[in-house]
Write a protein that holds these residues in place. Sequence first.
Motif, PDB file in Angstrom:
ATOM      1  N   TRP A 173       0.843  -1.203   0.000  1.00 49.66           N
ATOM      2  CA  TRP A 173       0.000   0.000   0.000  1.00 49.66           C
ATOM      3  C   TRP A 173       0.874   1.247   0.000  1.00 49.66           C
ATOM      4  O   TRP A 173       0.591   2.230  -0.710  1.00 49.66           O
ATOM      5  CB  TRP A 173      -0.920   0.006   1.219  1.00 49.66           C
ATOM      6  CG  TRP A 173      -1.838   1.196   1.239  1.00 49.66           C
ATOM      7  CD1 TRP A 173      -3.043   1.317   0.616  1.00 49.66           C
ATOM      8  CD2 TRP A 173      -1.600   2.460   1.897  1.00 49.66           C
ATOM      9  NE1 TRP A 173      -3.574   2.577   0.850  1.00 49.66           N
ATOM     10  CE2 TRP A 173      -2.715   3.285   1.627  1.00 49.66           C
ATOM     11  CE3 TRP A 173      -0.568   2.952   2.689  1.00 49.66           C
ATOM     12  CZ2 TRP A 173      -2.816   4.572   2.131  1.00 49.66           C
ATOM     13  CZ3 TRP A 173      -0.656   4.251   3.186  1.00 49.66           C
ATOM     14  CH2 TRP A 173      -1.779   5.042   2.898  1.00 49.66           C
ATOM     15  N   THR A 179      -1.993   6.831  -6.166  1.00 48.58           N
ATOM     16  CA  THR A 179      -3.380   6.891  -5.705  1.00 48.58           C
ATOM     17  C   THR A 179      -4.238   7.705  -6.662  1.00 48.58           C
ATOM     18  O   THR A 179      -3.869   8.816  -7.062  1.00 48.58           O
ATOM     19  CB  THR A 179      -3.456   7.525  -4.301  1.00 48.58           C
ATOM     20  OG1 THR A 179      -2.671   6.751  -3.397  1.00 48.58           O
ATOM     21  CG2 THR A 179      -4.905   7.555  -3.810  1.00 48.58           C
ATOM     22  N   ARG A 180      -5.378   7.158  -7.042  1.00 49.68           N
ATOM     23  CA  ARG A 180      -6.272   7.865  -7.957  1.00 49.68           C
ATOM     24  C   ARG A 180      -6.877   9.090  -7.281  1.00 49.68           C
ATOM     25  O   ARG A 180      -7.218   9.039  -6.103  1.00 49.68           O
ATOM     26  CB  ARG A 180      -7.394   6.936  -8.431  1.00 49.68           C
ATOM     27  CG  ARG A 180      -6.922   5.814  -9.346  1.00 49.68           C
ATOM     28  CD  ARG A 180      -8.076   4.875  -9.654  1.00 49.68           C
ATOM     29  NE  ARG A 180      -8.545   4.216  -8.439  1.00 49.68           N
ATOM     30  CZ  ARG A 180      -9.660   3.482  -8.375  1.00 49.68           C
ATOM     31  NH1 ARG A 180     -10.434   3.372  -9.444  1.00 49.68           N
ATOM     32  NH2 ARG A 180     -10.005   2.894  -7.254  1.00 49.68           N
ATOM     33  N   GLN A 221      -9.596  10.389  -6.725  1.00 53.95           N
ATOM     34  CA  GLN A 221     -11.037  10.233  -6.614  1.00 53.95           C
ATOM     35  C   GLN A 221     -11.396  10.217  -5.130  1.00 53.95           C
ATOM     36  O   GLN A 221     -10.535  10.024  -4.263  1.00 53.95           O
ATOM     37  CB  GLN A 221     -11.510   8.955  -7.305  1.00 53.95           C
ATOM     38  CG  GLN A 221     -11.283   8.975  -8.815  1.00 53.95           C
ATOM     39  CD  GLN A 221     -11.651   7.664  -9.471  1.00 53.95           C
ATOM     40  OE1 GLN A 221     -11.956   6.679  -8.810  1.00 53.95           O
ATOM     41  NE2 GLN A 221     -11.615   7.639 -10.796  1.00 53.95           N
ATOM     42  N   LYS A 280     -13.148   8.242  -2.821  1.00 53.69           N
ATOM     43  CA  LYS A 280     -12.880   7.177  -1.862  1.00 53.69           C
ATOM     44  C   LYS A 280     -11.399   6.904  -1.671  1.00 53.69           C
ATOM     45  O   LYS A 280     -10.932   6.787  -0.525  1.00 53.69           O
ATOM     46  CB  LYS A 280     -13.607   5.892  -2.264  1.00 53.69           C
ATOM     47  CG  LYS A 280     -13.414   4.784  -1.221  1.00 53.69           C
ATOM     48  CD  LYS A 280     -14.139   3.505  -1.551  1.00 53.69           C
ATOM     49  CE  LYS A 280     -13.864   2.454  -0.475  1.00 53.69           C
ATOM     50  NZ  LYS A 280     -14.540   1.185  -0.782  1.00 53.69           N
ATOM     51  N   PRO A 281     -10.596   6.771  -2.760  1.00 53.33           N
ATOM     52  CA  PRO A 281      -9.155   6.558  -2.531  1.00 53.33           C
ATOM     53  C   PRO A 281      -8.509   7.662  -1.713  1.00 53.33           C
ATOM     54  O   PRO A 281      -7.674   7.392  -0.846  1.00 53.33           O
ATOM     55  CB  PRO A 281      -8.589   6.500  -3.951  1.00 53.33           C
ATOM     56  CG  PRO A 281      -9.730   6.065  -4.805  1.00 53.33           C
ATOM     57  CD  PRO A 281     -10.933   6.692  -4.182  1.00 53.33           C
ATOM     58  N   THR A 300      -9.523   7.281   1.915  1.00 54.94           N
ATOM     59  CA  THR A 300      -8.805   6.152   2.505  1.00 54.94           C
ATOM     60  C   THR A 300      -7.369   6.524   2.830  1.00 54.94           C
ATOM     61  O   THR A 300      -6.859   6.212   3.916  1.00 54.94           O
ATOM     62  CB  THR A 300      -8.823   4.941   1.543  1.00 54.94           C
ATOM     63  OG1 THR A 300     -10.180   4.581   1.273  1.00 54.94           O
ATOM     64  CG2 THR A 300      -8.102   3.754   2.157  1.00 54.94           C
ATOM     65  N   VAL A 301      -6.703   7.200   1.901  1.00 55.15           N
ATOM     66  CA  VAL A 301      -5.322   7.621   2.131  1.00 55.15           C
ATOM     67  C   VAL A 301      -5.243   8.583   3.311  1.00 55.15           C
ATOM     68  O   VAL A 301      -4.395   8.440   4.202  1.00 55.15           O
ATOM     69  CB  VAL A 301      -4.741   8.283   0.858  1.00 55.15           C
ATOM     70  CG1 VAL A 301      -3.439   9.011   1.181  1.00 55.15           C
ATOM     71  CG2 VAL A 301      -4.496   7.237  -0.215  1.00 55.15           C
ATOM     72  N   SER A 322     -18.828   5.112   3.106  1.00 53.86           N
ATOM     73  CA  SER A 322     -18.086   4.697   1.914  1.00 53.86           C
ATOM     74  C   SER A 322     -19.036   4.210   0.824  1.00 53.86           C
ATOM     75  O   SER A 322     -18.855   4.527  -0.357  1.00 53.86           O
ATOM     76  CB  SER A 322     -17.106   3.583   2.285  1.00 53.86           C
ATOM     77  OG  SER A 322     -16.490   3.040   1.144  1.00 53.86           O
ATOM     78  N   GLN A 348     -19.491   5.888  -2.926  1.00 54.20           N
ATOM     79  CA  GLN A 348     -19.376   5.158  -4.182  1.00 54.20           C
ATOM     80  C   GLN A 348     -20.621   5.333  -5.039  1.00 54.20           C
ATOM     81  O   GLN A 348     -20.529   5.493  -6.260  1.00 54.20           O
ATOM     82  CB  GLN A 348     -19.130   3.675  -3.904  1.00 54.20           C
ATOM     83  CG  GLN A 348     -17.727   3.369  -3.395  1.00 54.20           C
ATOM     84  CD  GLN A 348     -17.535   1.886  -3.143  1.00 54.20           C
ATOM     85  OE1 GLN A 348     -18.235   1.276  -2.334  1.00 54.20           O
ATOM     86  NE2 GLN A 348     -16.588   1.289  -3.831  1.00 54.20           N
TER      87      GLN A 348
END
Length: 233
Positions: free
Chosen positions: A54, A61-62, A64, A66-67, A70-71, A214, A218
């Motif tokens: 990871w 990392t995209r 967008q 959600k990514p 998350t990051v 989440s 999405q």
Amino acid sequence: MNPVFLLRLALDFLAVGLFVAAMAYWWMDNRSHELIGTGMFALLFLHNIFNRRWYAGFPRTRRQAKPLVTVGLNLTLLVTMVTLLTTSILISQSLFGFLAIGGPDARDIHILAAYWAVIIVSIHLGLHWSIVMNVVRNVIGVRQPRLDRTVLLRLAAAGIAAYGVYSSFELDIGSRLLLIPTMQFWDFNEDTAGFFLRIGSIAGLYSAAGHYGSTALQAFRRGPVAQPTPLRP
């Protein structure tokens, strides 16, 4: 199901269990608290080794929603845990007493980081709850979704979340997250199980928030489902 993945998941949940146990500091002696915390950090170290890819993929990392969420959450969790570990050593009285140079301020930061970790770890778990549920389904042999089971599980989640809100007031979590002095202390001699039940429900509340938040994110990103063009007569 990959046995290595199952072992990793079991170790992750063991780390969560040790963390919850360590929250009940006044329920045990200081040496036990430090031993539990040391075991938890050892498991977290393994968790990061298992998930080292990871970190390698972090630059890719995209961009967008959600990514990026998350990051951001993972990095916040990393900072919180490093703070918790550092202050643990600074205020140690047993295992690392020879390194203890921290005073009341380090202890306050340690407590603050611990309560924030409850929230962040729970949201982190919620973001990965679909993976956990898939593992459970494979282990118990559930293949097809059922409406009644889905409704029952969502009602249970709602009940846990509601009790988590109540428990947040009972434990005065808001004051602890803001480092505001509070006179609400749990009487472990009277009700030890009640403390774990309340901490567990608070974790459930934020896990549900992470999971359903989440899911909503999405769905928002996908946008409305296109309707089929009606056939002309």
